[in-house]
Write a protein that holds these residues in place. Structure first.
Motif, PDB file in Angstrom:
ATOM      1  N   ALA A  58      -7.844  33.532 -20.898  1.00 22.82           N
ATOM      2  CA  ALA A  58      -9.048  32.722 -21.088  1.00 22.82           C
ATOM      3  C   ALA A  58      -9.345  32.477 -22.557  1.00 22.82           C
ATOM      4  O   ALA A  58      -9.962  31.473 -22.915  1.00 22.82           O
ATOM      5  CB  ALA A  58     -10.244  33.371 -20.417  1.00 22.82           C
ATOM      6  N   SER A  59      -8.884  33.373 -23.431  1.00 22.15           N
ATOM      7  CA  SER A  59      -9.206  33.251 -24.846  1.00 22.15           C
ATOM      8  C   SER A  59      -8.240  32.359 -25.608  1.00 22.15           C
ATOM      9  O   SER A  59      -8.460  32.062 -26.780  1.00 22.15           O
ATOM     10  CB  SER A  59      -9.235  34.634 -25.502  1.00 22.15           C
ATOM     11  OG  SER A  59      -7.929  35.161 -25.563  1.00 22.15           O
ATOM     12  N   ILE A  60      -7.173  31.895 -24.967  1.00 23.78           N
ATOM     13  CA  ILE A  60      -6.199  31.036 -25.645  1.00 23.78           C
ATOM     14  C   ILE A  60      -6.721  29.604 -25.633  1.00 23.78           C
ATOM     15  O   ILE A  60      -6.843  28.986 -24.573  1.00 23.78           O
ATOM     16  CB  ILE A  60      -4.815  31.132 -24.973  1.00 23.78           C
ATOM     17  CG1 ILE A  60      -4.305  32.561 -25.064  1.00 23.78           C
ATOM     18  CG2 ILE A  60      -3.838  30.152 -25.612  1.00 23.78           C
ATOM     19  CD1 ILE A  60      -3.078  32.832 -24.240  1.00 23.78           C
ATOM     20  N   ASN A  61      -7.058  29.095 -26.791  1.00 22.88           N
ATOM     21  CA  ASN A  61      -7.615  27.754 -26.950  1.00 22.88           C
ATOM     22  C   ASN A  61      -6.938  27.043 -28.090  1.00 22.88           C
ATOM     23  O   ASN A  61      -6.147  27.628 -28.830  1.00 22.88           O
ATOM     24  CB  ASN A  61      -9.119  27.827 -27.233  1.00 22.88           C
ATOM     25  CG  ASN A  61      -9.887  28.369 -26.061  1.00 22.88           C
ATOM     26  OD1 ASN A  61      -9.757  27.884 -24.953  1.00 22.88           O
ATOM     27  ND2 ASN A  61     -10.671  29.415 -26.301  1.00 22.88           N
ATOM     28  N   LYS A  62      -7.258  25.783 -28.251  1.00 21.56           N
ATOM     29  CA  LYS A  62      -6.752  25.032 -29.406  1.00 21.56           C
ATOM     30  C   LYS A  62      -7.933  24.645 -30.287  1.00 21.56           C
ATOM     31  O   LYS A  62      -8.985  24.254 -29.806  1.00 21.56           O
ATOM     32  CB  LYS A  62      -5.946  23.801 -28.988  1.00 21.56           C
ATOM     33  CG  LYS A  62      -6.742  22.719 -28.309  1.00 21.56           C
ATOM     34  CD  LYS A  62      -5.887  21.517 -28.008  1.00 21.56           C
ATOM     35  CE  LYS A  62      -6.718  20.384 -27.474  1.00 21.56           C
ATOM     36  NZ  LYS A  62      -5.972  19.196 -27.249  1.00 21.56           N
ATOM     37  N   ARG A  63      -7.727  24.824 -31.572  1.00 21.10           N
ATOM     38  CA  ARG A  63      -8.766  24.491 -32.532  1.00 21.10           C
ATOM     39  C   ARG A  63      -8.106  24.111 -33.839  1.00 21.10           C
ATOM     40  O   ARG A  63      -7.162  24.760 -34.281  1.00 21.10           O
ATOM     41  CB  ARG A  63      -9.640  25.714 -32.768  1.00 21.10           C
ATOM     42  CG  ARG A  63     -11.060  25.400 -33.020  1.00 21.10           C
ATOM     43  CD  ARG A  63     -11.927  26.594 -33.200  1.00 21.10           C
ATOM     44  NE  ARG A  63     -11.380  27.853 -32.696  1.00 21.10           N
ATOM     45  CZ  ARG A  63     -11.921  29.015 -32.951  1.00 21.10           C
ATOM     46  NH1 ARG A  63     -12.985  29.096 -33.710  1.00 21.10           N
ATOM     47  NH2 ARG A  63     -11.393  30.114 -32.489  1.00 21.10           N
TER      48      ARG A  63
END
Length: 64
Positions: A58-63
């Protein structure tokens, strides 16, 4: 997992992009980067182990 990518015409693309205004160049680059990051994010999420809480995936995001 391995993949090979062959890209041709990079020099010609670079010349054409440089003729565009800076604002358009940045928009194009940002869009391409975002699309690439989406693919990378999906691959990383699918390879991440599932722990007891599931928070890692859940904590893997793109920024950027």
């Amino acid at each position: 997992m391995s993949a090979a990518v062959i890209v041709t015409g990079i020099a010609e693309l670079d010349r054409k992009l440089r003729t565009l205004p800076d604002k358009v160049q940045k928009r194009f680059a940002r869009s391409a980067l975002s699309q690439g990051m989406t693919i990378l994010k999906k691959a990383i999420r699918s390879a991440a182990p599932v722990g007891p809480t599931g928070n890692l995936k859940a904590s893997i995001n793109k920024r950027f």
